[in-house]
Design a protein around this motif. Sequence first.
Motif, mmCIF file in Angstrom:
data_model
loop_
_atom_site.group_PDB
_atom_site.id
_atom_site.type_symbol
_atom_site.label_atom_id
_atom_site.label_comp_id
_atom_site.label_asym_id
_atom_site.label_seq_id
_atom_site.Cartn_x
_atom_site.Cartn_y
_atom_site.Cartn_z
ATOM 1 N N ALA A 59 0.905 -1.078 0.075
ATOM 2 C CA ALA A 59 -0.065 -0.088 -0.059
ATOM 3 C C ALA A 59 0.827 1.470 0.088
ATOM 4 O O ALA A 59 1.772 1.390 0.817
ATOM 5 C CB ALA A 59 -0.965 0.007 1.215
ATOM 6 N N GLY A 60 0.546 2.334 -1.033
ATOM 7 C CA GLY A 60 1.029 3.253 -0.837
ATOM 8 C C GLY A 60 2.674 3.551 -1.696
ATOM 9 O O GLY A 60 3.116 4.594 -1.583
ATOM 10 N N LEU A 61 2.816 2.341 -2.327
ATOM 11 C CA LEU A 61 4.135 2.382 -2.799
ATOM 12 C C LEU A 61 4.164 2.753 -4.407
ATOM 13 O O LEU A 61 3.038 2.367 -5.110
ATOM 14 C CB LEU A 61 4.873 0.885 -2.652
ATOM 15 C CG LEU A 61 5.228 0.743 -1.195
ATOM 16 C CD1 LEU A 61 5.430 -0.932 -1.182
ATOM 17 C CD2 LEU A 61 6.181 1.473 -0.336
ATOM 18 N N PRO A 62 5.228 3.125 -4.919
ATOM 19 C CA PRO A 62 5.422 3.170 -6.344
ATOM 20 C C PRO A 62 5.443 1.794 -6.831
ATOM 21 O O PRO A 62 5.503 0.585 -6.198
ATOM 22 C CB PRO A 62 6.491 3.949 -6.680
ATOM 23 C CG PRO A 62 7.571 3.728 -5.552
ATOM 24 C CD PRO A 62 6.602 3.683 -4.298
ATOM 25 N N GLU A 63 5.876 1.383 -8.426
ATOM 26 C CA GLU A 63 5.731 0.263 -8.753
ATOM 27 C C GLU A 63 7.127 -0.488 -8.341
ATOM 28 O O GLU A 63 7.115 -1.562 -8.689
ATOM 29 C CB GLU A 63 5.489 0.272 -10.431
ATOM 30 C CG GLU A 63 6.573 0.983 -11.287
ATOM 31 C CD GLU A 63 6.225 0.861 -12.594
ATOM 32 O OE1 GLU A 63 5.239 -0.095 -13.133
ATOM 33 O OE2 GLU A 63 6.759 1.526 -13.511
ATOM 34 N N TYR A 64 8.146 0.399 -8.138
ATOM 35 C CA TYR A 64 9.406 -0.200 -7.558
ATOM 36 C C TYR A 64 10.182 0.853 -6.626
ATOM 37 O O TYR A 64 9.811 1.947 -6.555
ATOM 38 C CB TYR A 64 10.334 -0.739 -8.884
ATOM 39 C CG TYR A 64 10.788 0.685 -9.732
ATOM 40 C CD1 TYR A 64 11.870 1.653 -9.429
ATOM 41 C CD2 TYR A 64 9.821 0.873 -10.882
ATOM 42 C CE1 TYR A 64 12.103 2.482 -9.932
ATOM 43 C CE2 TYR A 64 10.508 1.878 -11.643
ATOM 44 C CZ TYR A 64 11.510 2.741 -11.205
ATOM 45 O OH TYR A 64 11.564 3.903 -12.094
ATOM 46 N N ILE A 65 11.138 -0.052 -5.860
ATOM 47 C CA ILE A 65 11.846 0.613 -5.004
ATOM 48 C C ILE A 65 13.302 0.695 -5.459
ATOM 49 O O ILE A 65 13.701 -0.339 -5.782
ATOM 50 C CB ILE A 65 11.742 0.339 -3.613
ATOM 51 C CG1 ILE A 65 10.250 0.542 -3.097
ATOM 52 C CG2 ILE A 65 12.497 1.151 -2.614
ATOM 53 C CD1 ILE A 65 9.993 -0.282 -1.767
ATOM 54 N N THR A 66 13.822 1.820 -5.641
ATOM 55 C CA THR A 66 15.384 1.670 -6.136
ATOM 56 C C THR A 66 16.333 1.866 -4.692
ATOM 57 O O THR A 66 16.045 2.927 -4.189
ATOM 58 C CB THR A 66 15.803 2.705 -7.188
ATOM 59 O OG1 THR A 66 15.026 2.293 -8.240
ATOM 60 C CG2 THR A 66 17.220 2.473 -7.409
ATOM 61 N N LEU A 67 17.056 1.068 -4.626
ATOM 62 C CA LEU A 67 18.316 1.214 -3.459
ATOM 63 C C LEU A 67 19.767 1.191 -4.084
ATOM 64 O O LEU A 67 20.012 0.184 -4.997
ATOM 65 C CB LEU A 67 18.212 -0.059 -2.702
ATOM 66 C CG LEU A 67 16.882 -0.248 -1.763
ATOM 67 C CD1 LEU A 67 17.002 -1.474 -0.871
ATOM 68 C CD2 LEU A 67 16.525 1.043 -0.987
ATOM 69 N N GLU A 68 20.363 2.475 -3.842
ATOM 70 C CA GLU A 68 21.612 2.528 -4.803
ATOM 71 C C GLU A 68 22.933 1.443 -4.350
ATOM 72 O O GLU A 68 23.397 1.398 -5.234
ATOM 73 C CB GLU A 68 22.159 3.883 -4.779
ATOM 74 C CG GLU A 68 21.152 4.945 -5.539
ATOM 75 C CD GLU A 68 21.053 4.842 -6.925
ATOM 76 O OE1 GLU A 68 21.848 4.321 -7.675
ATOM 77 O OE2 GLU A 68 19.755 4.940 -7.521
ATOM 78 N N ASN A 69 22.693 1.181 -3.173
ATOM 79 C CA ASN A 69 23.700 0.612 -2.657
ATOM 80 C C ASN A 69 23.277 -0.758 -1.661
ATOM 81 O O ASN A 69 22.493 -0.273 -0.763
ATOM 82 C CB ASN A 69 24.878 1.045 -1.897
ATOM 83 C CG ASN A 69 25.546 2.269 -2.909
ATOM 84 O OD1 ASN A 69 25.185 3.167 -2.646
ATOM 85 N ND2 ASN A 69 26.377 1.877 -3.703
ATOM 86 N N GLU A 70 23.315 -1.949 -2.168
ATOM 87 C CA GLU A 70 22.801 -3.062 -1.057
ATOM 88 C C GLU A 70 23.614 -4.252 -1.444
ATOM 89 O O GLU A 70 24.480 -4.315 -2.464
ATOM 90 C CB GLU A 70 21.369 -3.279 -1.554
ATOM 91 C CG GLU A 70 20.245 -2.883 -0.438
ATOM 92 C CD GLU A 70 20.721 -3.457 1.113
ATOM 93 O OE1 GLU A 70 21.509 -4.480 1.138
ATOM 94 O OE2 GLU A 70 20.122 -3.190 2.104
#
Length: 241
Positions: free
Chosen positions: A138-149
């Motif tokens: 809920a409330g999220l965009p279609e993806y989450i980007t994490l630059e470093n993991e």
Amino acid sequence: MVKVTVWNEFLHEKQHDEVKKVYPDGIHQALAKGIAAGDIEVATATLEEPEHGLTEERLNETDVLIWWGHMAHDQVDDAIVERVQQRVLNGMGLIVLHSGHFSKIFKKLMGTGCDLKWREAGEKERLWVVNPAHPIAAGLPEYITLENEEMYGEHFDIPAPDELIFVSWFEGGEVFRSGCTFSRGQGKIFYFRPGHETYPTYYNPQVLQVIQNGIRWAAPSHASAPVRGNHQPLEPISNQS
């Protein structure tokens, strides 16, 4: 009000300066501050507390337990693992984060080895929402980007999830089932992949939103407890006098 306990080993932050710089008060405190809300009350517990901070009283007051562990899985007392398992079977929610996939409690509840591929290269991770109608999304965009993991890759040795909510793609090319739900007894379990200790993942607002959503989803439903064991017939049995 959902009562949450965030459990963390709290060892990396004491032993490794690189981690302490990112989480000076511990991963558990960063999470506690990030997920607290009007309907979420948060307490913390750590490995080196008596009974790992997970006394019967504490667990009985916990609606949802969040678990982060990595370097000391083997130091968690088996009796405490049994205690947590019983609370989950009786309805407490459990959210297992990142390297908690190898924790005694997650492996016990899954019944599998829970192994996977991994690589620590500080690469980009993109978490795709593959079940956007699920409450955890809920409330999220279609993806989450994490630059470093840290990279986790398939095959992830878990049972087939009840629901798959996130699939990760990594810069190096691997994919991973990063958001999975399970039910065990009366309890709900959510595994969520991101959160390597050397990266500031648990300050990311979207990651914290996922965990908040997971808390609300995993909270006990307070449905009637099932009745088991020897049971008297509800109606007369014709062949018994």
